[in-house]
Design an enzyme around this catalytic site. Sequence first.
Site, mmCIF file in Angstrom:
data_model
loop_
_atom_site.group_PDB
_atom_site.id
_atom_site.type_symbol
_atom_site.label_atom_id
_atom_site.label_comp_id
_atom_site.label_asym_id
_atom_site.label_seq_id
_atom_site.Cartn_x
_atom_site.Cartn_y
_atom_site.Cartn_z
ATOM 1 N N SER A 69 0.829 -1.209 0.000
ATOM 2 C CA SER A 69 0.000 0.000 0.000
ATOM 3 C C SER A 69 0.862 1.257 0.000
ATOM 4 O O SER A 69 2.019 1.239 0.419
ATOM 5 C CB SER A 69 -0.916 0.021 1.220
ATOM 6 O OG SER A 69 -1.650 -1.174 1.304
HETATM 7 N N1 SAH Z 1 -0.576 -4.994 4.029
HETATM 8 C C1 SAH Z 1 0.142 -5.313 2.810
HETATM 9 C C2 SAH Z 1 -0.676 -4.945 1.589
HETATM 10 C C3 SAH Z 1 -0.953 -6.164 0.813
HETATM 11 S S1 SAH Z 1 -2.150 -6.037 -0.459
HETATM 12 C C4 SAH Z 1 1.512 -4.697 2.777
HETATM 13 O O1 SAH Z 1 1.838 -3.903 3.680
HETATM 14 O O2 SAH Z 1 2.300 -5.001 1.881
HETATM 15 C C5 SAH Z 1 -3.435 -7.054 0.175
HETATM 16 C C6 SAH Z 1 -3.087 -8.448 0.568
HETATM 17 O O3 SAH Z 1 -4.288 -9.083 0.962
HETATM 18 C C7 SAH Z 1 -2.503 -9.315 -0.553
HETATM 19 O O4 SAH Z 1 -1.269 -9.830 -0.141
HETATM 20 C C8 SAH Z 1 -3.542 -10.429 -0.746
HETATM 21 O O5 SAH Z 1 -2.976 -11.673 -1.069
HETATM 22 C C9 SAH Z 1 -4.199 -10.439 0.619
HETATM 23 N N2 SAH Z 1 -5.547 -11.041 0.627
HETATM 24 C C10 SAH Z 1 -6.514 -10.957 -0.296
HETATM 25 N N3 SAH Z 1 -7.604 -11.663 0.073
HETATM 26 C C11 SAH Z 1 -7.306 -12.193 1.297
HETATM 27 C C12 SAH Z 1 -8.016 -13.036 2.205
HETATM 28 N N4 SAH Z 1 -9.260 -13.458 1.958
HETATM 29 N N5 SAH Z 1 -7.392 -13.411 3.342
HETATM 30 C C13 SAH Z 1 -6.125 -13.003 3.630
HETATM 31 N N6 SAH Z 1 -5.410 -12.209 2.805
HETATM 32 C C14 SAH Z 1 -5.982 -11.802 1.655
#
Ligand code: SAH
Length: 239
Positions: A69
């Site tokens: 993000s």
């Molecule tokens: N917080 C992260 C941002 C990652 S983007 C950072 O600091 O880098 C969002 C993330 O949510 C992705 O890695 C994706 O794989 C995860 N995601 C999507 N659906 C999900 C679910 N149902 N359960 C757990 N993670 C999920």
Amino acid sequence: MNAIRHGLGMTSPKARARLIEKLAARGITDPEVLAAIEATPRHLFIDEALASRAYEDDALPIGEGQTISQPYIVALMTQECLRDRKKTDKVLEVGTGSGYQAAVLARLVPRVYTLERIALLLRTARRRFHAFGLHNIHTRCADGAGGWPEQAPFDGIVVTCACTEPPPALLAQLALGARLVAPVGAPGRQRLLCITRTAGGYSEKDLGAVLFVPMLPDVRRHGAARDDRRQQDAPGSGH
Ligand code: SAH
């Protein structure tokens, strides 16, 4: 010379300080949140080829179709989730991704629990937590919509993938007075919501329009790669 060639000029304390100034100008006022962002080496949570852009205020790709993000959004979600905090012992993050948001939270609260559905991303994030000595982050490869019932209630929950509705299990895992910050809504119409658990139910604040990757169903139930390291996923286990 070498440092410049490797883009390290852009990962310098100066570049970080500039980012902090930008975040403060955009309304991040909590000094502890700003300090946590400043202390977290975002360039080490992304591919080396992108390191020179680490302290720009942008989302960046992290593989598997996912993104780290934008720093402003990480700061805003952290600030809102922990606002007026008195006793904040543990928080839950849904969507570990690169591990950056969890690493920022880990500087501010004693225990961070984070859920990720893609085993490959989680393995890389775990390696980073270990390398940076962030031993207060606990991880699990699972569908985040179910939360982490064994560790509930949480003093805050941060969701970093967009859901169409706030997942009921997550709302149920909030302690009284705790906040869930989550992008909610269909693509193109997502709003960042801050939902507080009150004595009478829940109150909601709209923090504005956002753009997040969608929350997807559990990969295990949908035939994609599994995480072999199931033992590591036990509640209360390390990274
Ligand atoms: N917080 C992260 C941002 C990652 S983007 C950072 O600091 O880098 C969002 C993330 O949510 C992705 O890695 C994706 O794989 C995860 N995601 C999507 N659906 C999900 C679910 N149902 N359960 C757990 N993670 C999920």
